[in-house]
Enzyme design. Structure first.
Site, PDB file in Angstrom:
ATOM      1  N   CYS A  54      42.122  43.174  43.706  1.00 34.45           N
ATOM      2  CA  CYS A  54      40.985  43.967  43.248  1.00 34.45           C
ATOM      3  C   CYS A  54      41.407  44.891  42.112  1.00 34.45           C
ATOM      4  O   CYS A  54      42.276  45.738  42.297  1.00 34.45           O
ATOM      5  CB  CYS A  54      40.393  44.802  44.382  1.00 34.45           C
ATOM      6  SG  CYS A  54      38.982  45.758  43.822  1.00 34.45           S
ATOM      7  N   LYS A  91      31.791  40.709  52.159  1.00 37.71           N
ATOM      8  CA  LYS A  91      32.261  41.873  51.424  1.00 37.71           C
ATOM      9  C   LYS A  91      33.679  42.299  51.773  1.00 37.71           C
ATOM     10  O   LYS A  91      34.087  42.157  52.904  1.00 37.71           O
ATOM     11  CB  LYS A  91      31.370  43.024  51.862  1.00 37.71           C
ATOM     12  CG  LYS A  91      30.579  43.680  50.804  1.00 37.71           C
ATOM     13  CD  LYS A  91      29.872  44.858  51.425  1.00 37.71           C
ATOM     14  CE  LYS A  91      28.370  44.650  51.580  1.00 37.71           C
ATOM     15  NZ  LYS A  91      27.661  44.280  50.405  1.00 37.71           N
ATOM     16  N   LEU A 126      35.355  48.442  46.286  1.00 32.65           N
ATOM     17  CA  LEU A 126      35.520  48.169  47.718  1.00 32.65           C
ATOM     18  C   LEU A 126      34.765  49.119  48.638  1.00 32.65           C
ATOM     19  O   LEU A 126      35.261  49.503  49.693  1.00 32.65           O
ATOM     20  CB  LEU A 126      37.005  48.195  48.093  1.00 32.65           C
ATOM     21  CG  LEU A 126      37.872  47.146  47.405  1.00 32.65           C
ATOM     22  CD1 LEU A 126      39.341  47.363  47.773  1.00 32.65           C
ATOM     23  CD2 LEU A 126      37.453  45.734  47.794  1.00 32.65           C
TER      24      LEU A 126
HETATM   25  C1  LIG Z   1      29.838  43.013  42.140  1.00 30.77           C
HETATM   26  C2  LIG Z   1      31.083  42.276  42.531  1.00 30.77           C
HETATM   27  C3  LIG Z   1      31.818  42.687  43.654  1.00 30.77           C
HETATM   28  C4  LIG Z   1      32.980  42.027  44.037  1.00 30.77           C
HETATM   29  N1  LIG Z   1      33.666  42.441  45.155  1.00 30.77           N
HETATM   30  C5  LIG Z   1      34.761  41.737  45.560  1.00 30.77           C
HETATM   31  C6  LIG Z   1      35.469  42.084  46.762  1.00 30.77           C
HETATM   32  O1  LIG Z   1      35.081  42.998  47.492  1.00 30.77           O
HETATM   33  N2  LIG Z   1      36.573  41.378  47.101  1.00 30.77           N
HETATM   34  C7  LIG Z   1      37.020  40.326  46.334  1.00 30.77           C
HETATM   35  O2  LIG Z   1      38.021  39.708  46.677  1.00 30.77           O
HETATM   36  N3  LIG Z   1      36.379  39.969  45.218  1.00 30.77           N
HETATM   37  C8  LIG Z   1      35.271  40.649  44.805  1.00 30.77           C
HETATM   38  N4  LIG Z   1      34.615  40.262  43.660  1.00 30.77           N
HETATM   39  C9  LIG Z   1      35.123  39.139  42.860  1.00 30.77           C
HETATM   40  C10 LIG Z   1      34.404  37.839  43.194  1.00 30.77           C
HETATM   41  O3  LIG Z   1      34.555  37.499  44.554  1.00 30.77           O
HETATM   42  C11 LIG Z   1      34.927  36.703  42.307  1.00 30.77           C
HETATM   43  O4  LIG Z   1      36.318  36.555  42.526  1.00 30.77           O
HETATM   44  C12 LIG Z   1      34.711  36.951  40.830  1.00 30.77           C
HETATM   45  O5  LIG Z   1      33.455  37.558  40.621  1.00 30.77           O
HETATM   46  C13 LIG Z   1      34.801  35.685  39.991  1.00 30.77           C
HETATM   47  O6  LIG Z   1      33.846  34.715  40.371  1.00 30.77           O
HETATM   48  P1  LIG Z   1      32.403  34.566  39.687  1.00 30.77           P
HETATM   49  O7  LIG Z   1      32.615  34.486  38.208  1.00 30.77           O
HETATM   50  O8  LIG Z   1      31.830  33.327  40.283  1.00 30.77           O
HETATM   51  O9  LIG Z   1      31.642  35.770  40.057  1.00 30.77           O
HETATM   52  C14 LIG Z   1      33.434  40.923  43.263  1.00 30.77           C
HETATM   53  C15 LIG Z   1      32.702  40.503  42.150  1.00 30.77           C
HETATM   54  C16 LIG Z   1      31.533  41.150  41.778  1.00 30.77           C
HETATM   55  C17 LIG Z   1      30.761  40.667  40.572  1.00 30.77           C
END
Ligand SMILES: Cc1cc2nc3c(=O)[nH]c(=O)nc-3n(C[C@H](O)[C@H](O)[C@H](O)COP(=O)(O)O)c2cc1C
Ligand SMILES: Cc1cc2nc3c(=O)[nH]c(=O)nc-3n(C[C@H](O)[C@H](O)[C@H](O)COP(=O)(O)OP(=O)(O)OC[C@H]3O[C@@H](n4cnc5c(N)ncnc54)[C@H](O)[C@@H]3O)c2cc1C
Ligand code: FES
Lengths: 257, 302
Positions: free
Chosen positions: B130, B45, B73
């Site tokens: 973010c 996280k 965050l």
């Molecule tokens: C619920 C949620 C929370 C996320 N929190 C973070 C985070 O705290 N820091 C970060 O760098 N990316 C965060 N992301 C982004 C993911 O790490 C990732 O970059 C993004 O979801 C794209 O990949 P995916 O399509 O496989 O989910 C978050 C994504 C989701 C869905």
């Protein structure tokens, strides 16, 4: 409690009411894991291009000996509607058991009132079953809009006393659960509530007035259901907490209601 | 079995599959479902110097083949992480990588410095992308100057592997990638979520509490793949690809596009065991096509 991803197999599909579905399922791979009343499952929705995430559904009934777990589902949107396609033999992929359930009685003398509104009655059947196993007879207070929304009453009556309210007076006392006369007549040690938010808030208010411990089951929107994404938070006295992990059942004293 | 090991700027991974920040908790949440040591790494996280409550509920909206989130965050701060969480995760037998966010270059640097002291955290992933917090986050990731200032500050404070996570919400992702490479990044990861919106037509209101959110899931994969391809062809440092990966085929596409490793995010919500299945699927593909090592297919696509 250990969580599992299981390919359950649907054994029976019933429609106890126009908008309600009762799904019984079994675990072909082995015995069902230990589960507690108030916990839920994340059901995978298959064959629907318009849904993406799983849907959280409470454990409605569990019979370890028969290897049977049931879900009572109200049709509200596209995901729940998809479950109507299930037939005996269909696969129902579930992650379970999830969350923290209701507090259970610690002695046979304790009087627990289980209050349900609409499809919120679902987890209370499992709770009643578990209480009865401990030798405690549950009292149910179930509310619905009208008679046609009061489903599976017989299953509840088989476990304990059942009081009923309907908003239109078509069955039981007319009005909301908080207006039922049993609340004037009897005193309970604990009230466990699941239903629409206004109903839960009203029950919480009543419980506070009479000084009874009260737990409610929240229905925040969920993505993971595992405490990993922080999407489902409730703003509590301890800050934002995950309903899927710290809940869905909360002592109302913890909430900012 | 093919050789699945990869090396990202000195970081040894047993295979190229990592889990994405914000979708995998601290790893512990998935321990019942998979053997975490079968993952190349876990990116935990987003962590900030000070505790953060995140955004109000609702924080999530389902979309066609994806979802929007505006978690913002939420975390208990780096001190809490070091004291309470680190002891619980330090013995997990994979690379535990902390995703770091902040409001200012100094914030980022101080947070990174604290994590630098933790023996069992071999790398950090700087989140300069973010979309869900007002200050910092993406603001740094959308200009070359902003990105470079944060990475320079962190580079001075942090001695281990520094991965920088890029935002797709920019005109030229390669410019940002080159800027963070020059500022001292050991690797880049991309993409973070794409800015999006959902409207409830009955309430005639935007669904998410802050109006907008980050889009993730299969619907963003083509955009992510294109960006990974472009960046991999522009930078010298290793690239970690992510965005919408839900199976081995998706992952292999990213590897062929030039990613040395991949991350899985939203797909974990649909199937908590997907990450190990992807690693297995990559192995099967390599075997089937006669590749001895996964490194042979990285960037193989012209
Ligand atoms: C619920 C949620 C929370 C996320 N929190 C973070 C985070 O705290 N820091 C970060 O760098 N990316 C965060 N992301 C982004 C993911 O790490 C990732 O970059 C993004 O979801 C794209 O990949 P995916 O399509 O496989 O989910 C978050 C994504 C989701 C869905
Ligand atoms: C812990 C928990 C246990 C639950 N147990 C049961 C149960 O046993 N039986 C049952 O029928 N339902 C239960 N629900 C509610 C159920 O999850 C939602 O009704 C379901 O997710 C709606 O999905 P859908 O695709 O049909 O609706 P969508 O098409 O997604 O939405 C249709 C409408 O339903 C509303 N809605 C969507 N998700 C939820 C939600 N999570 N809570 C409240 N409203 C929602 C939306 O606002 C929308 O207006 C439970 C929810 C939680 C969080
Ligand atoms: S739904 Fe992901 S943390 Fe609760």
């Amino acid at each position: 409690m250990r969580k599992y991803v299981l390919d359950l197999q649907v054994t029976s599909v019933e429609q106890p009411g126009e908008r309600y579905l009762l799904l019984d399922a079994t675990n072909p791979a082995g015995p069902l894991p230990e589960m507690n009343p108030g916990q839920f499952a994340q059901l995978r929705i298959d064959d629907n291009k318009d849904t993406f995430l799983r849907r959280p559904i409470s454990l409605h009934h569990v019979d370890y000996e028969k290897n049977e777990v049931s879900f009572l589902v109200q049709k509200v949107g596209k995901g729940t509607a998809s479950l109507w396609q299930k037939r005996p033999g269909s696969t129902l992929n579930a992650i379970l058991p999830l969350g923290r359930g209701f507090t259970m009685p610690t002695s046979a003398e304790q009087k627990f009132l289980l209050v349900g509104g609409g499809v919120g009655i679902a987890p209370l059947l499992f709770m009643g079953e578990a209480m009865l196993k401990m030798g405690v007879r549950p009292t149910f207070l179930l509310g619905a809009r009208s008679k046609s929304d009061l489903i599976r009453l017989d299953a509840y009556r088989a476990l304990g006393e059942v009081y009923v309210t309907t908003e239109d007076g078509s069955e039981g006392e007319k009005g909301f659960v908080t207006q039922h006369s049993v609340l004037q007549r009897e005193k309970f040690d604990n009230i466990s509530v699941c239903g629409p938010k206004p109903m839960m808030m009203a029950m919480a208010c009543y419980a506070k007035q009479v000084g009874t411990k009260c737990e409610v089951s929240l229905e925040n929107m969920m993505a993971c259901g595992l405490g990993a994404c922080l999407c489902c938070v409730e703003d509590t006295k301890d800050g934002n907490v995950c309903v899927c992990k710290e809940g869905p059942v909360f002592d109302v004293e913890k909430l900012k209601w | 079995m093919a050789d699945l090991r990869v090396n990202i700027a000195g970081l040894e991974l047993v295979n190229p599959v990592l889990t994405a920040s914000g979708t995998f908790g601290y790893g512990i949440e998935y321990q019942d479902f998979i053997d975490l040591s079968q993952l190349g790494g876990i990116i935990v996280k987003g962590t900030t110097l000070q505790p953060r409550e995140g955004n109000p509920y609702p924080r999530m909206a389902e979309t066609a083949q994806g979802m929007l989130n505006c978690v913002g965050l939420q975390n208990k701060g780096v001190d809490y992480f070091c004291k309470q969480i680190y002891p619980q995760i330090k013995d997990i037998k994979t690379n535990m990588i902390v995703n770091v966010s902040g409001n200012s270059p100094e914030d980022y640097a101080e947070c990174a410095a604290r994590i630098n002291e933790l023996d069992c955290i071999p790398a950090i992933e700087l989140n300069i992308s973010c979309p869900n917090v007002k200050h910092g986050g993406m603001a740094f990731g959308t200009t070359t100057e902003g990105a470079s200032s944060v990475v320079k500050a962190v580079r001075e404070a942090y001695g281990k592997t520094l991965i920088v996570k890029l935002s797709p919400n920019v005109t030229s992702v390669t410019d940002i990638a080159l800027a963070v490479q020059d500022a001292g990044a050991d690797a880049v990861s991309l993409i973070n979520t794409l800015m999006g919106m959902a409207i409830d037509i009955e309430k005639r209101k935007r669904v998410l509490s802050i109006g907008t959110g980050g889009l993730s899931g299969p619907c963003i994969k083509p955009v992510a793949l294109r960006m990974v391809y472009q960046v991999a062809h522009a930078v010298r440092v290793p690239v970690i690809g992510l965005g919408g990966i839900s199976n081995a085929k998706d992952a292999i596409e990213f590897l062929l596009a030039g990613a040395s490793a991949i991350e899985i995010g939203t797909a974990n919500f649909l199937d908590p065991t997907v990450s190990v299945k992807v690693a297995k699927g990559i192995d099967e593909y390599l075997e089937k096509h006669g590749f001895k090592s996964v490194n042979e297919i990285v960037g193989l696509c012209e």
